[in-house]
Design a protein around this motif. Structure first.
Motif, PDB file in Angstrom:
ATOM      1  N   ASP A 137       0.860  -1.187   0.000  1.00 58.24           N
ATOM      2  CA  ASP A 137       0.000   0.000   0.000  1.00 58.24           C
ATOM      3  C   ASP A 137       0.902   1.244   0.000  1.00 58.24           C
ATOM      4  O   ASP A 137       1.092   1.915   1.009  1.00 58.24           O
ATOM      5  N   ILE A 186      -5.030  -1.247  -1.885  1.00 56.02           N
ATOM      6  CA  ILE A 186      -3.969  -1.501  -2.867  1.00 56.02           C
ATOM      7  C   ILE A 186      -4.580  -1.455  -4.265  1.00 56.02           C
ATOM      8  O   ILE A 186      -5.454  -2.261  -4.594  1.00 56.02           O
ATOM      9  N   ASP A 210      -0.193   0.850  -6.921  1.00 56.75           N
ATOM     10  CA  ASP A 210       0.490   0.446  -5.683  1.00 56.75           C
ATOM     11  C   ASP A 210       1.216  -0.879  -5.876  1.00 56.75           C
ATOM     12  O   ASP A 210       2.364  -1.045  -5.459  1.00 56.75           O
TER      13      ASP A 210
END
Length: 487
Positions: free
Chosen positions: A42, A49, A53
């Protein structure tokens, strides 16, 4: 914290390698590890996420995935459809994915020694119709092998694949091919898929012949119920409520025991052209869709299967009309299939051979869609609950899933099938009105209510279990006779 950060392709430190494989995601320690992994991935720290990411987070860990692969991961785990994975979705995805990986690992580990070597990789790929050299197998091994032993244990396998969206897992697909043996008289099912090896060795036509033979035997055995269904669909009404025993008595009184099989001849004859056209159309459509995967995804199978079904049905539709007319005929009305065809052509013209074509085509989509959706749901819930050592569910589970899904498919398209049969048989009702599809729907609902759209449903479902059982037994015997290898 540093010690419990993910390493390379996986997320377990060496001290964890002794953990029992099935407990990876359970227990507070593992929960903590997943939290740490989640925090690393994250990147912007917003509690979710997304693909971006994942790209940055995995690069930090030395894991490289294409954008398409990462999108598949997010899509597979994203239950609330917000375009990213929160912690709960992330854990759920990994647990689910790991279970599938465990099944595949077990099926690849032919020697059952807890390790996969290059010979086992070659053998497993050969089973799927893909031949690779030993060097290629070694190359695959090296990409996963962390400790240089030239074998892969469960930890290396899981670490390598965990953040890889390998959801079209060949072993699972092989056992769960949606087989054509469920011949319940309505051939609207999505065709079987064959591996490259089966196509090269000519196994595919043997499967089709075995399936066709099984269909012929099961249709013949359940023909009296099928004829009763057609009679009830066309003649039953509020004032003339046909019962099953009464229907059989009426048929026998009118034409003797042999009359129970009226219309069965052409019903058996049409199996061969229909399944051959459907199979060829399915293969061509797969090519047009441009899928380079051997096995299609659900949406692609639905599109390809429905289109192939529509092409096959259009090609043999006049035979469907003949089947209905022959089933409805009175004693001495026609001497056979050719006489019946001539009679319809002279009296009603070519158009009569396509009566009921529209409701028939419309029925294919809900049938194939619901059939596939129910099948996939049942399959996935079985894999979630009961698959521990193998992805092979065994014959009984496969038959139960196939029968349930095709029954749900039939239920959904039954009113369209009833209207189609009525339209096909309209000219047999002397002086009866020749109605259109929408006109017939309105007429049935007005005079008989919704119940009227389900006339003949009882004999239809009475033949499901016997026809599936008979076709399965005959299919297995024919496969042995024709020399088809069972995987």
């Amino acid at each position: 914290v540093v010690n419990s950060l993910p390493v390379a392709g996986g997320w377990l430190s060496d001290s964890d390698k002794s953990a029992h494989p099935c407990d990876i995601c359970g227990g507070p320690e593992q929960e903590h590890r997943l939290k740490v992994l989640f925090q690393v991935l994250d990147v912007n720290g917003d509690g979710g996420i997304c693909v971006n990411d994942l790209t940055i987070g995995l690069k930090k860990l030395g894991v490289h995935r294409t954008e398409h692969e990462l999108m598949k991961i997010v899509k597979a785990g994203d239950k609330d459809l917000d375009g990213q994975l929160d912690f709960e979705e992330f854990v759920h995805y990994l647990r689910d994915h790991e279970k599938k990986l465990r099944l595949v690992f077990k099926s690849l580990d032919k020697k059952n020694d807890g390790r996969i070597d290059s010979q086992e990789i070659m053998q497993s790929l050969r089973d799927l119709g893909v031949n690779i050299s030993e060097e290629q197998a070694d190359k695959i091994l090296k990409s996963m092998d962390k400790n240089g032993t030239m074998t892969i244990d469960w930890n290396e396998w899981r670490d390598y694949h965990l953040l890889h969206p390998a959801d079209n897992i060949p072993e699972i697909i092989l056992h769960w091919k949606h087989s054509t043996i469920f011949d319940v008289g309505e051939s609207l099912m999505v065709p079987d898929e064959f591996t490259a090896e089966e196509k090269q060795t000519g196994m595919w036509w043997r499967h089709l012949v075995a399936g066709g033979g099984a269909g012929a035997v099961s249709r013949t055995c359940t023909a009296p119920l099928d004829r009763l269904k057609v009679l009830m669909q066309v003649h039953a009404s509020k004032s003339n409520s046909m019962r099953i025993s009464g229907g059989f008595t009426q048929m026998i009184r009118e034409g003797g025991v042999r009359s129970l099989w009226r219309g069965n001849g052409i019903n058996v004859i049409k199996i061969a052209p229909e399944s051959a056209i459907k199979f060829m159309a399915y293969e061509q459509i797969k090519r047009l869709i441009g899928s380079n995967q051997e096995m299609l995804g659900i949406a692609e199978r639905l599109v390809a299967g429905s289109l192939a079904g529509a092409i096959a049905q259009s090609s043999i539709y006049p035979m469907e009309v003949l089947k209905t007319r022959l089933a409805l005929r009175k004693t001495g009305q026609y001497s056979g299939i050719v006489h019946c065809a001539k009679h319809i052509f002279q009296k009603e013209g070519v158009a009569a051979f396509y009566k009921g074509y529209v409701p028939n085509m419309l029925g294919i989509i809900p049938y194939a869609g619901i059939d596939l959706a129910v099948y996939e749901t049942l399959k996935n819930s079985w894999l979630q609950r009961f698959a521990t050592d193998s992805a092979d569910p065994g014959v009984f589970v496969l038959l139960a899933c196939g029968t349930t899904s095709s029954t749900c498919g039939q239920l959904s398209s039954y009113p369209l099938a009833l209207v189609r049969t009525r339209m096909q048989g309209q000219a047999t009702l002397e002086g009866g009105p020749q109605m259109s599809m929408s006109g017939l729907f309105r007429h049935i609902i007005r005079t008989e209510g919704v119940k009227g759209l389900y006339r003949g449903l009882a004999p239809n479902f009475m033949k499901v279990i016997p026809s599936v059982s008979i076709s399965y037994v005959v299919y297995e015997h024919l496969k042995i006779t024709l020399g088809v290898q069972s995987k």
